[in-house]
Scaffold this motif. Structure first.
Motif, PDB file in Angstrom:
ATOM      1  N   ASN B  64      11.041 -49.556 -64.290  1.00  0.00           N
ATOM      2  CA  ASN B  64      10.341 -48.283 -64.450  1.00  0.00           C
ATOM      3  C   ASN B  64       8.948 -48.262 -63.828  1.00  0.00           C
ATOM      4  OD1 ASN B  64      12.503 -47.211 -65.839  1.00  0.00           O
ATOM      5  ND2 ASN B  64      11.746 -47.946 -67.816  1.00  0.00           N
ATOM      6  N   SER B  65       8.346 -49.446 -63.610  1.00  0.00           N
ATOM      7  CA  SER B  65       6.977 -49.466 -63.083  1.00  0.00           C
ATOM      8  C   SER B  65       6.929 -49.148 -61.601  1.00  0.00           C
ATOM      9  CB  SER B  65       6.338 -50.836 -63.300  1.00  0.00           C
ATOM     10  OG  SER B  65       6.315 -51.148 -64.645  1.00  0.00           O
ATOM     11  N   VAL B  66       7.969 -49.520 -60.890  1.00  0.00           N
ATOM     12  CA  VAL B  66       8.005 -49.234 -59.452  1.00  0.00           C
ATOM     13  C   VAL B  66       9.347 -48.565 -59.133  1.00  0.00           C
ATOM     14  CG1 VAL B  66       6.507 -51.123 -58.740  1.00  0.00           C
ATOM     15  CG2 VAL B  66       8.937 -51.535 -58.969  1.00  0.00           C
ATOM     16  N   MET B 220       4.648 -46.248 -52.471  1.00  0.00           N
ATOM     17  CA  MET B 220       5.633 -47.234 -52.922  1.00  0.00           C
ATOM     18  C   MET B 220       7.048 -46.816 -52.496  1.00  0.00           C
ATOM     19  SD  MET B 220       4.562 -49.885 -54.628  1.00  0.00           S
ATOM     20  CE  MET B 220       2.951 -50.474 -55.107  1.00  0.00           C
ATOM     21  N   MET B 231       2.669 -55.330 -57.777  1.00  0.00           N
ATOM     22  CA  MET B 231       2.273 -54.490 -58.909  1.00  0.00           C
ATOM     23  C   MET B 231       2.063 -55.293 -60.192  1.00  0.00           C
ATOM     24  SD  MET B 231       2.006 -51.191 -58.568  1.00  0.00           S
ATOM     25  CE  MET B 231       2.490 -50.273 -60.026  1.00  0.00           C
ATOM     26  N   PHE B 232       2.768 -56.398 -60.306  1.00  0.00           N
ATOM     27  CA  PHE B 232       2.723 -57.136 -61.560  1.00  0.00           C
ATOM     28  C   PHE B 232       1.715 -58.278 -61.515  1.00  0.00           C
ATOM     29  CE2 PHE B 232       6.907 -55.334 -60.821  1.00  0.00           C
ATOM     30  CZ  PHE B 232       6.945 -54.438 -61.872  1.00  0.00           C
TER      31      PHE B 232
END
Lengths: 461, 275
Positions: B64-66, B220, B231-232
């Motif tokens: 869900n973050s990317v 992205m 991102m992490f």
């Protein structure tokens, strides 16, 4: 065959060398002409400003101004949402401006901006780390707010701003960067380990001598690492904070002389060396210690306040209590906490875009903006009054009392010094290398630091 | 091989011990990545060999973050296209170098070899300026076109092509085959495994590329998965759980392709070693 190959190779090397030189020369020319173009546009050649005002008019008549915004908070999973919220709220309040948020990791952002400038299309607004301030001003063509915004409007916008905070993005008396997401070094400590060692967690150490004493006691009684001073790797902001707190400087006020070989600077690093030699401070690297601290295996940790939310959740999970204190002093001398983090810079050459960009910068550093930055992204507000305002951060600060030592430090905040010239990063690395070598050595560190100073001085242009 | 003396029999045990140890070294990080990806936050730093509480949260967060699906598709498209075009251009180049001896061929070969030694950082800005002037930023063209030729592949394939018996080429020519036919009907089928193994290496390089996609793409959604992994990670902390989950997802396609072409790769590495 072999002779032919050799001859071929030689010819090849030559051609290649020529090609590379041509290519390099070309890029330099390119960026130079870009910079030139930039300044002429900014200073307003008649045709440029006429064109720009036209764009502004068309903006008013309903056409949107689109700003590209490079941000590393957008490129970090835990901070993306808060940053996007800033953008969304701004766009809602300013329907004629569209912010095109582009995520770029903090370690890559300078390279990308540089490449874009070479390609003739710099981002309109960029979030850049403070240590690159000098470079952003002199090589990226960052625009001073004083040239974009009328003086009275600017001074009105800065009302309520922490005066120390405003200095962070200033160079040669002009404001190039507005502090966006930044933090200060705080002393996190594990209250459970304090109790286990028979220390009072309500009275954390205030000087480095006390830190050493307490750390040795924690190490002795509980068997874990007593203290870790972070910041010997990565960037030099904590090193600058330590040197400043001992009365030293890394760079002279006229920005010409490197001074981290001075007795005060050496004294600060000697304290660190002694901390390690005595066994009070472990020999692990920062990354390992952050993990160890999160597991409750380190007594105290001097590091960025941005780690707070992660430590809060790991303390809850691990069943220990997290506390925080201000940065310790050298025997009562006033401490000089240095900020880490980033500011927003306007790089656009277009007048209308510059004005739109100022609106954006003004919003994110407004009361509302800093409320989101503090509560959603995890950094510090530079408007001290909003901390007690129920409309903004009062509830948040009550729920997160750990932020208090951090807020108190804002009164003594010193800007993170950016080194002059294109070799700024090399100078910072030279200092970091010297500090790493010094704190792990056993003898006199004076020659190490003075050699580094000499080497860094030769890199100043 | 047939003369199995006593010395030869004692050796395999030792050899196998070494190989097993090396195999372990190679597999363990992979195992640890997958292990960590299933651990909840509280267990990420524990050294247990299996998660005590299995969780899919990391995968959910990562997904869900990317825009994971989009980025995987982009990566796959870029890697396949890049591998395909690099193989095609280097097969043609290698064939030209083996088939004809022409004036300046060693000079050209030397030049190609030398470009292999030029670090990407040196040419990235000129490349980027050019791509920008074509308006190819944020596009598949921008990602792939600067990489359609690979010096490494040309050098590797030239060596492979050189070992192909000249007599067979002459025979095919005598039968009236054109050069194009000689290449694709005679040489290519025989060297398929070597070409496939170089293809795998090219694919992995393209898949793992980070810096070029970082420069060329902005959003992205238009980028490849490697940019998403960043991102992490941040200067202050890494979100280890989601990072390991995202890395596991990102390494699956490479693993699948490796498994499919495994036989060919091993063949070619063995041949390469014997040569």
């Amino acid at each position: 065959m072999s002779l032919a190959t050799k001859r071929g190779l030689a010819a090849g090397v030559l051609t290649l060398a020529m090609l590379t030189t041509v290519a390099c020369g070309k890029t330099e020319n390119n960026s130079a002409s870009n910079a030139a173009g930039g300044s002429s546009a900014a200073e307003g050649s008649p045709s440029a400003s006429a064109g720009a005002s036209q764009t502004a008019d068309s903006g008013a008549s309903g056409e949107k101004i689109k700003l590209t915004f490079y941000s590393y908070n957008l490129a970090t999973a835990g901070q993306k949402e808060g940053t996007q919220q800033l953008i969304d709220e701004f766009e809602k309040a300013n329907p004629d401006i569209e912010i095109d948020g582009i995520p770029v990791a903090s370690t890559d952002i300078n390279a990308k901006v540089q490449a874009d400038i070479a390609a003739g299309s710099p981002p309109d607004v960029a979030q850049l780390v403070f240590d690159g301030l000098d470079y952003a001003v002199n090589n990226f063509g960052a625009k001073p707010l004083e040239d974009i915004v009328p003086a009275d409007e600017l001074s009105k916008a800065f009302e309520g701003f922490s005066p120390n905070g405003l200095k962070l993005g200033q160079l040669n008396g002009k404001t190039y960067g507005l502090p966006f997401t930044f933090s200060t070094p705080v002393l996190f400590y594990n209250a459970k380990l304090f109790k286990d060692a028979g220390l009072d967690p309500e009275t954390p150490p205030a000087t480095w001598a006390e830190v050493k004493q307490d750390a040795l006691r924690i190490a002795q009684k509980t068997g874990v690492s007593g203290v870790h001073i972070g910041g010997a790797q990565g960037n030099d902001w904590i090193i600058q904070a330590l040197i400043g707190s001992n009365g030293g400087k890394v760079l002279s006020d006229d920005r010409k002389t490197i001074q981290f070989g001075s007795p005060e600077a050496i004294g600060a690093i000697q304290m660190w060396q002694d901390m390690i030699a005595s066994g009070a401070n472990d020999k692990l690297n920062d990354g390992d210690v952050i993990e160890a601290f999160a597991q409750g295996k380190v007594g105290m940790l001097l590091f960025t306040s941005a780690l707070q939310s992660m430590f809060v959740s790991s303390a809850q999970a691990g069943g220990w209590e997290l506390k925080a204190a201000a940065m310790p002093s050298f025997d009562g001398k006033p401490t000089t906490p240095v900020n880490s983090g980033s500011a927003l810079f306007i790089l656009s050459n277009d007048k209308a875009k510059q004005e739109a960009a100022w609106k954006f910068l003004n919003f994110v550093t407004s009361e509302r903006g800093y409320t989101i930055i503090t509560s959603k992204i995890g950094y510090l507000p530079l408007r001290p009054a909003i901390v007690d305002d129920p409309q903004y951060l009062k509830d948040y600060v009550e729920q997160n009392p750990l932020i208090k030592p951090n807020l108190e430090q804002l009164d003594r905040l010193q800007p993170w010094v950016s080194y002059p010239g294109p070799n700024w990063h090399q100078i910072e690395t030279t200092l970091l290398d010297a500090v790493q070598k010094s704190i792990l050595s056993t003898g006199d560190i004076t020659p190490i630091m003075q050699d580094a100073q000499k080497q860094a001085q030769s890199l100043v242009q | 091989m047939g003369n199995g003396t006593r010395g030869f029999r004692a050796a395999p045990a030792g050899k196998h011990a070494v190989l097993i140890a090396l195999g372990f070294l190679a597999v363990f990080p992979l195992y640890w990545m997958i292990n960590t990806s299933f651990k909840p936050d509280t267990e990420v730093f524990s050294s247990s060999l299996l998660p005590r509480h299995w969780t899919f949260d990391n995968y959910r967060t990562a997904w869900n973050s990317v825009p994971m699906a989009r980025m995987l598709t982009n990566s796959l498209a870029v890697a396949l296209l890049q591998t395909g075009t690099q193989l095609f251009t280097s097969i043609l180049a290698a064939f030209a170098f083996t088939r004809w001896t022409f004036k300046g061929s060693s000079l050209i070969y030397g030049l190609i070899g030398l470009t292999w030694l030029v670090p990407f950082q040196v040419i990235m800005i000129p490349n980027y300026v050019m791509i920008s002037s074509f308006g190819w930023r944020d596009s598949l063209m921008g990602l792939v076109v600067p990489n359609i030729a690979s010096a490494f592949a040309v050098l590797q394939l030239f060596n492979t092509f050189k070992s192909f018996p000249r007599a067979l080429i002459e025979a095919a020519r005598l039968d009236g085959a054109s050069d194009w036919k000689v290449l694709w009907r005679t040489i290519f089928p025989n060297l398929r495994s070597a070409i496939a193994s170089i293809g795998i290496l090219l694919f992995i390089t393209a898949w793992n590329d980070y810096f070029w996609p970082l420069l060329v793409t902005t959003k992205m959604e238009h980028s490849t998965i490697q940019k998403g992994l960043q991102m992490f990670m941040s200067s202050e902390m890494n979100l280890w759980g989601p990072l390991m989950a995202a890395t596991t997802i990102a390494s699956l396609p490479v693993l699948v392709i490796y498994l499919i072409l495994q036989r060919q790769i091993i063949d070619s590495f063995v041949k390469g070693g014997l040569r």
